[in-house]
Design a protein around this motif. Structure first.
Motif, mmCIF file in Angstrom:
data_model
loop_
_atom_site.group_PDB
_atom_site.id
_atom_site.type_symbol
_atom_site.label_atom_id
_atom_site.label_comp_id
_atom_site.label_asym_id
_atom_site.label_seq_id
_atom_site.Cartn_x
_atom_site.Cartn_y
_atom_site.Cartn_z
ATOM 1 N N HIS A 223 74.636 -85.614 -120.869
ATOM 2 C CA HIS A 223 73.239 -85.661 -120.405
ATOM 3 C C HIS A 223 72.904 -84.353 -119.674
ATOM 4 C CE1 HIS A 223 69.900 -87.976 -118.020
ATOM 5 N NE2 HIS A 223 69.398 -87.116 -118.870
ATOM 6 N N ALA A 224 73.818 -83.878 -118.836
ATOM 7 C CA ALA A 224 73.561 -82.626 -118.097
ATOM 8 C C ALA A 224 73.370 -81.468 -119.077
ATOM 9 C CB ALA A 224 74.719 -82.337 -117.135
ATOM 10 N N ARG A 225 74.163 -81.430 -120.150
ATOM 11 C CA ARG A 225 74.003 -80.369 -121.162
ATOM 12 C C ARG A 225 72.637 -80.483 -121.846
ATOM 13 N NH1 ARG A 225 77.135 -81.960 -125.014
ATOM 14 N NH2 ARG A 225 76.571 -80.185 -126.290
ATOM 15 N N ALA A 226 72.224 -81.728 -122.082
ATOM 16 C CA ALA A 226 70.908 -81.930 -122.712
ATOM 17 C C ALA A 226 69.797 -81.449 -121.780
ATOM 18 C CB ALA A 226 70.724 -83.409 -123.055
ATOM 19 N N ILE A 227 69.925 -81.741 -120.487
ATOM 20 C CA ILE A 227 68.910 -81.319 -119.513
ATOM 21 C C ILE A 227 68.824 -79.782 -119.482
ATOM 22 C CG2 ILE A 227 68.439 -81.228 -117.011
ATOM 23 C CD1 ILE A 227 69.376 -84.196 -116.886
ATOM 24 N N ASP A 228 69.973 -79.125 -119.544
ATOM 25 C CA ASP A 228 70.011 -77.654 -119.576
ATOM 26 C C ASP A 228 69.214 -77.142 -120.789
ATOM 27 O OD1 ASP A 228 70.743 -74.987 -119.495
ATOM 28 O OD2 ASP A 228 72.810 -75.312 -120.135
ATOM 29 N N LEU A 229 69.469 -77.734 -121.954
ATOM 30 C CA LEU A 229 68.775 -77.298 -123.178
ATOM 31 C C LEU A 229 67.270 -77.564 -123.104
ATOM 32 C CD1 LEU A 229 70.934 -78.411 -126.238
ATOM 33 C CD2 LEU A 229 70.173 -76.102 -125.660
ATOM 34 N N VAL A 230 66.915 -78.770 -122.633
ATOM 35 C CA VAL A 230 65.496 -79.126 -122.558
ATOM 36 C C VAL A 230 64.792 -78.204 -121.561
ATOM 37 C CG1 VAL A 230 63.862 -80.922 -121.831
ATOM 38 C CG2 VAL A 230 65.826 -81.535 -123.265
ATOM 39 N N PHE A 231 65.432 -77.954 -120.418
ATOM 40 C CA PHE A 231 64.826 -77.093 -119.394
ATOM 41 C C PHE A 231 64.560 -75.696 -119.966
ATOM 42 C CE2 PHE A 231 65.252 -73.940 -115.965
ATOM 43 C CZ PHE A 231 64.222 -74.361 -115.140
ATOM 44 N N HIS A 232 65.535 -75.168 -120.697
ATOM 45 C CA HIS A 232 65.389 -73.788 -121.168
ATOM 46 C C HIS A 232 64.611 -73.658 -122.475
ATOM 47 C CE1 HIS A 232 68.620 -73.082 -118.207
ATOM 48 N NE2 HIS A 232 67.923 -71.980 -118.016
ATOM 49 N N ASN A 233 64.735 -74.644 -123.364
ATOM 50 C CA ASN A 233 64.158 -74.481 -124.714
ATOM 51 C C ASN A 233 63.121 -75.536 -125.082
ATOM 52 O OD1 ASN A 233 66.009 -72.383 -125.000
ATOM 53 N ND2 ASN A 233 67.565 -73.706 -125.894
ATOM 54 N N GLY A 234 62.917 -76.533 -124.222
ATOM 55 C CA GLY A 234 61.935 -77.572 -124.528
ATOM 56 C C GLY A 234 60.519 -77.021 -124.441
ATOM 57 N N LYS A 235 59.579 -77.739 -125.100
ATOM 58 C CA LYS A 235 58.173 -77.270 -125.100
ATOM 59 C C LYS A 235 57.390 -78.004 -124.025
ATOM 60 C CE LYS A 235 57.567 -76.332 -130.032
ATOM 61 N NZ LYS A 235 57.919 -77.421 -130.917
ATOM 62 N N PRO A 236 56.697 -77.268 -123.147
ATOM 63 C CA PRO A 236 55.872 -77.924 -122.125
ATOM 64 C C PRO A 236 54.887 -78.904 -122.763
ATOM 65 C CG PRO A 236 56.057 -75.595 -121.657
ATOM 66 C CD PRO A 236 56.723 -75.815 -122.991
ATOM 67 N N GLY A 237 54.701 -80.039 -122.099
ATOM 68 C CA GLY A 237 53.806 -81.070 -122.607
ATOM 69 C C GLY A 237 54.515 -82.078 -123.506
ATOM 70 N N GLU A 238 55.790 -81.775 -123.859
ATOM 71 C CA GLU A 238 56.520 -82.655 -124.781
ATOM 72 C C GLU A 238 57.428 -83.622 -124.029
ATOM 73 O OE1 GLU A 238 57.007 -82.231 -128.545
ATOM 74 O OE2 GLU A 238 55.013 -81.364 -128.257
ATOM 75 N N THR A 239 57.860 -84.649 -124.752
ATOM 76 C CA THR A 239 58.899 -85.538 -124.217
ATOM 77 C C THR A 239 60.073 -85.534 -125.195
ATOM 78 O OG1 THR A 239 58.165 -87.546 -125.356
ATOM 79 C CG2 THR A 239 57.107 -87.050 -123.249
ATOM 80 N N TYR A 240 61.262 -85.760 -124.660
ATOM 81 C CA TYR A 240 62.481 -85.763 -125.473
ATOM 82 C C TYR A 240 63.305 -86.998 -125.149
ATOM 83 C CZ TYR A 240 61.276 -80.913 -126.345
ATOM 84 O OH TYR A 240 60.612 -79.771 -126.720
ATOM 85 N N ASN A 241 63.732 -87.721 -126.181
ATOM 86 C CA ASN A 241 64.650 -88.836 -125.976
ATOM 87 C C ASN A 241 66.093 -88.347 -126.077
ATOM 88 O OD1 ASN A 241 62.578 -90.594 -125.703
ATOM 89 N ND2 ASN A 241 62.992 -91.806 -127.539
#
Ligand code: NAD
Ligand code: TYD
Length: 345
Positions: A223-241
């Motif tokens: 989960h921590a690795r996923a949070i790192d990826l979402v924080f750096h590469n996720g798109k603002p306004g989006e949600t990720y499961n």
């Protein structure tokens, strides 16, 4: 700034960021409730890029001071009341911390970030906001919200506020909704750490209802690795499961835990299973959670790194090797909590 960084998931996120990003200064803001424990972060407490700030997200003026003092640029928000059983006993605590606390943080970010672009407010949430699944199907990012417990209702509300601040004030926000986590440093009130501790102590293992409730378990470091990826590469306004494609019925998981622990503790096969006690069901108990993690895997390239058997085995080893941590968190008010939660079931 990472809020709730002294808790279970937060401490793994703080450690990952402090070690992986020496160029960032990581501010860990935490009120140190019963669930917060600085022992979780002993190994990085003197890292030059780490600061701990004891503060309550309910204190808006305090948050503003912290923003000014540290020049906060981005937030990963994990601080919360997180246990469903406690939410059934004290729903208002969940309203205060999870809803009002989150809105306080959003307000502070909105006021302090005069130019909202270039900053990110990342809100860490749960799949429980989607309610309960039947025998088949998965939660996706477009599943409707249908929270059933005071905990999930409070998280759903906070998710909606984050969304509303994006739409209304153009704050760059991301929300991720993750399945059940397990791993080291988990406070022994949730299923896996509670049962590990009870097996060690030879105490009853209170399985709710018929034990056929299903959860999708994810190792906390994944989960921590996923949070790192979402924080750096996720798109603002989006949600990720985020989820492990790893569904277990509670009773099957508990039996696996018993088998593994009999071996590790040098007990006879079948010994710990005798501790299983079926107890009255939790009110409003969601039957099944399961996450479709296709979006985060296809868009951001994330997938879990360990199998459940590996993760569970490492987790048990961690508890067996960290008896001081376990003794510490189960002393004092823990016993009163434990008696009040389980005595009348
Ligand atoms: P936790 O209960 O272990 O930790 C919560 C942390 O928040 C603690 O350190 C606590 O001291 C801090 N905190 C509580 N109230 C606060 C306040 N008013 N001000 C500042 N700090 C406060 O929780 P966790 O299991 O690590 O969960 C972290 C986040 O992830 C939560 O938002 C939770 O909803 C979410 N989440 C958890 C899971 C899971 O399986 N545990 C799964 C998905 C999402
Ligand atoms: P829990 O770890 O509290 O997580 P959540 O309710 O947020 O999914 O519970 C996981 C599952 O285990 C859930 O179906 C409730 C069940 N459970 C028990 O059967 N006995 C227990 O003592 C606990 C804490 C949970």
């Amino acid at each position: 700034m990472i809020t709730g960084g002294a808790g279970f998931i937060g401490s793994h996120v703080v450690r990952l960021f402090v070690r992986k990003y020496p160029q960032y200064t990581i501010i860990n803001l935490d009120a140190l409730t019963y669930a917060g424990n600085l022992e979780n972060l002993k190994d990085i407490e003197s890292a030059p890029n780490y600061r701990f700030v004891k503060a309550d997200i309910l204190n808006q003026a305090g948050l503003e001071k912290i923003f000014d003092e540290y020049g906060i640029t981005d937030i990963i928000h994990l601080a919360a009341e997180s246990h469903v059983d406690r939410s059934i006993v004290s729903p208002l605590d969940f309203v205060y911390t999870n809803i009002i606390g989150t809105v306080n943080l959003l307000n502070t970010a909105r006021h302090k970030w005069a130019e909202p672009a270039g900053h990110l407010f990342y809100h860490v949430s749960t799949d429980e906001v989607f309610g309960s699944l039947g025998e088949k199907g998965f939660f996706s990012e477009t599943s409707p919200y249908a929270p059933n417990s005071p905990y999930s209702a409070s998280k759903a509300s906070s998710d909606h506020f984050v969304r509303a601040y994006h739409e209304t004030y153009h704050l760059d926000t991301i929300v991720s909704n993750c399945s059940n986590n397990y791993g080291p440093n988990h406070f022994p009130e949730k299923l896996i750490p509670l049962f590990i501790n009870n097996i060690i102590q030879r105490k009853p293992l209170p399985v709710y209802g018929d034990g056929k409730f299903t959860r999708d378990w994810l190792y906390v470091k994944d989960h921590a690795r996923a949070i790192d990826l979402v924080f750096h590469n996720g798109k603002p306004g989006e949600t990720y499961n985020i989820g492990g494609f790893n569904e277990w019925k509670n009773i099957d998981l508990v039996k696996l835990l018993c088998t593994l622990m009999d071996v590790k503790l040098g007990r006879a096969a079948g010994d710990s299973e005798q501790l299983i006690t079926y107890v009255k069901d939790r009110p409003g108990h969601d039957r099944r959670y399961a996450i479709d993690a296709t979006k985060i895997s296809s868009e951001l390239g994330w997938k879990p790194s360990v199998t459940f058997e590996q993760g569970l085995s490492e987790t048990i080893d961690w508890y067996l090797n960290n008896t001081e941590w376990l003794n510490h968190v189960t002393s004092g008010s823990y016993q009163t909590y434990y008696e009040s939660m389980y005595a009348n079931r």
